[in-house]
Design a protein around this motif. Sequence first.
Motif, PDB file in Angstrom:
ATOM      1  N   MET A   1     136.090  34.050  12.811  1.00  0.00           N
ATOM      2  CA  MET A   1     137.318  34.806  12.435  1.00  0.00           C
ATOM      3  C   MET A   1     138.428  34.099  12.055  1.00  0.00           C
ATOM      4  O   MET A   1     139.182  34.444  11.385  1.00  0.00           O
ATOM      5  N   ALA A   2     138.845  32.956  12.813  1.00  0.00           N
ATOM      6  CA  ALA A   2     139.763  32.162  12.679  1.00  0.00           C
ATOM      7  C   ALA A   2     139.836  31.706  11.196  1.00  0.00           C
ATOM      8  O   ALA A   2     141.067  31.482  10.635  1.00  0.00           O
ATOM      9  N   LEU A   3     138.692  31.535  10.663  1.00  0.00           N
ATOM     10  CA  LEU A   3     138.580  31.043   9.311  1.00  0.00           C
ATOM     11  C   LEU A   3     139.119  32.024   8.342  1.00  0.00           C
ATOM     12  O   LEU A   3     139.663  31.646   7.122  1.00  0.00           O
ATOM     13  N   HIS A   4     139.083  33.212   8.365  1.00  0.00           N
ATOM     14  CA  HIS A   4     139.219  34.465   7.629  1.00  0.00           C
ATOM     15  C   HIS A   4     140.487  35.478   8.051  1.00  0.00           C
ATOM     16  O   HIS A   4     140.735  36.103   7.135  1.00  0.00           O
ATOM     17  N   SER A   5     141.086  35.262   8.864  1.00  0.00           N
ATOM     18  CA  SER A   5     142.255  36.018   9.278  1.00  0.00           C
ATOM     19  C   SER A   5     143.195  35.067  10.138  1.00  0.00           C
ATOM     20  O   SER A   5     142.888  34.288  10.945  1.00  0.00           O
ATOM     21  N   PRO A   6     144.579  35.623   9.896  1.00  0.00           N
ATOM     22  CA  PRO A   6     145.642  34.915  10.718  1.00  0.00           C
ATOM     23  C   PRO A   6     145.393  35.161  12.348  1.00  0.00           C
ATOM     24  O   PRO A   6     145.255  36.333  12.581  1.00  0.00           O
ATOM     25  N   PRO A   7     146.104  34.149  12.890  1.00  0.00           N
ATOM     26  CA  PRO A   7     145.970  34.447  14.556  1.00  0.00           C
ATOM     27  C   PRO A   7     146.671  35.847  15.070  1.00  0.00           C
ATOM     28  O   PRO A   7     146.023  36.251  15.886  1.00  0.00           O
ATOM     29  N   GLU A   8     147.734  36.251  14.458  1.00  0.00           N
ATOM     30  CA  GLU A   8     148.029  37.522  14.936  1.00  0.00           C
ATOM     31  C   GLU A   8     147.156  38.839  14.689  1.00  0.00           C
ATOM     32  O   GLU A   8     147.529  39.787  15.120  1.00  0.00           O
ATOM     33  N   SER A   9     146.225  38.469  13.542  1.00  0.00           N
ATOM     34  CA  SER A   9     145.488  39.827  13.056  1.00  0.00           C
ATOM     35  C   SER A   9     144.017  39.614  13.889  1.00  0.00           C
ATOM     36  O   SER A   9     143.369  40.403  13.387  1.00  0.00           O
ATOM     37  N   ILE A  10     143.749  38.504  14.617  1.00  0.00           N
ATOM     38  CA  ILE A  10     142.493  38.640  15.464  1.00  0.00           C
ATOM     39  C   ILE A  10     142.504  39.344  16.652  1.00  0.00           C
ATOM     40  O   ILE A  10     143.379  39.065  17.604  1.00  0.00           O
ATOM     41  N   ARG A  11     141.657  40.388  16.919  1.00  0.00           N
ATOM     42  CA  ARG A  11     141.665  41.097  17.947  1.00  0.00           C
ATOM     43  C   ARG A  11     140.540  41.018  18.841  1.00  0.00           C
ATOM     44  O   ARG A  11     140.098  42.047  19.586  1.00  0.00           O
ATOM     45  N   ALA A  12     139.922  39.949  18.648  1.00  0.00           N
ATOM     46  CA  ALA A  12     138.334  39.584  19.332  1.00  0.00           C
ATOM     47  C   ALA A  12     138.743  39.619  20.795  1.00  0.00           C
ATOM     48  O   ALA A  12     139.718  39.091  21.095  1.00  0.00           O
ATOM     49  N   LEU A  13     137.989  40.138  21.706  1.00  0.00           N
ATOM     50  CA  LEU A  13     138.056  40.105  23.088  1.00  0.00           C
ATOM     51  C   LEU A  13     137.628  38.570  23.465  1.00  0.00           C
ATOM     52  O   LEU A  13     136.639  38.042  22.929  1.00  0.00           O
ATOM     53  N   ASP A  14     138.426  38.039  24.337  1.00  0.00           N
ATOM     54  CA  ASP A  14     138.104  36.557  24.743  1.00  0.00           C
ATOM     55  C   ASP A  14     137.356  37.005  26.261  1.00  0.00           C
ATOM     56  O   ASP A  14     136.917  38.130  26.471  1.00  0.00           O
ATOM     57  N   LEU A  15     136.820  36.018  27.192  1.00  0.00           N
ATOM     58  CA  LEU A  15     135.918  36.322  28.172  1.00  0.00           C
ATOM     59  C   LEU A  15     136.801  37.047  29.146  1.00  0.00           C
ATOM     60  O   LEU A  15     136.050  38.250  29.765  1.00  0.00           O
ATOM     61  N   SER A  16     137.948  37.105  29.414  1.00  0.00           N
ATOM     62  CA  SER A  16     138.751  37.825  30.522  1.00  0.00           C
ATOM     63  C   SER A  16     138.531  39.444  29.807  1.00  0.00           C
ATOM     64  O   SER A  16     138.383  40.268  30.583  1.00  0.00           O
ATOM     65  N   GLY A  17     138.761  39.479  28.348  1.00  0.00           N
ATOM     66  CA  GLY A  17     138.849  40.976  27.725  1.00  0.00           C
ATOM     67  C   GLY A  17     137.564  41.315  28.050  1.00  0.00           C
ATOM     68  O   GLY A  17     137.257  42.764  28.035  1.00  0.00           O
TER      69      GLY A  17
END
Length: 130
Positions: free
Chosen positions: A1-17
């Motif tokens: 997703m980082a290739l296609h969206s700016p960081p402030e628009s990425i809402r993917a959950l990390d491991l803690s999420g």
Amino acid sequence: MALHSPPESIRALDLSGLRAPGVSFWGAWRGDALAGCGALKDLGDGHGELKSMRTDAAHLRQGVAAALLAHLMATARAQGWQRLSLETGTAAAFAPAHALYARHGFTPCGPFGDYIDDPFSTFMTRSLDD
């Protein structure tokens, strides 16, 4: 997703999420290989969110995402949810995801939950009553 969206628009959950209360995570396996994964997040009031749907590149176009989505939708129904929504990107790379969700009855909608309008986000939803 980082290739296609700016960081402030990425809402993917990390491991803690993915470990947060109200979030459940599944993996789809082919033998010893992780073919895909997906998660559900309980939004309350019979509404859930489809999170973190991914298919490993070696398993693309082999039905992994469709099978995983069907499982997640069945699980959401079994939990008594009446609606399932999702947020995904708008770039061309997300077109296969948009098509998959549309084939499974998801239609465009506005932001839900804590989301806000974002030109890099597509929101979709569907009733689970059928």
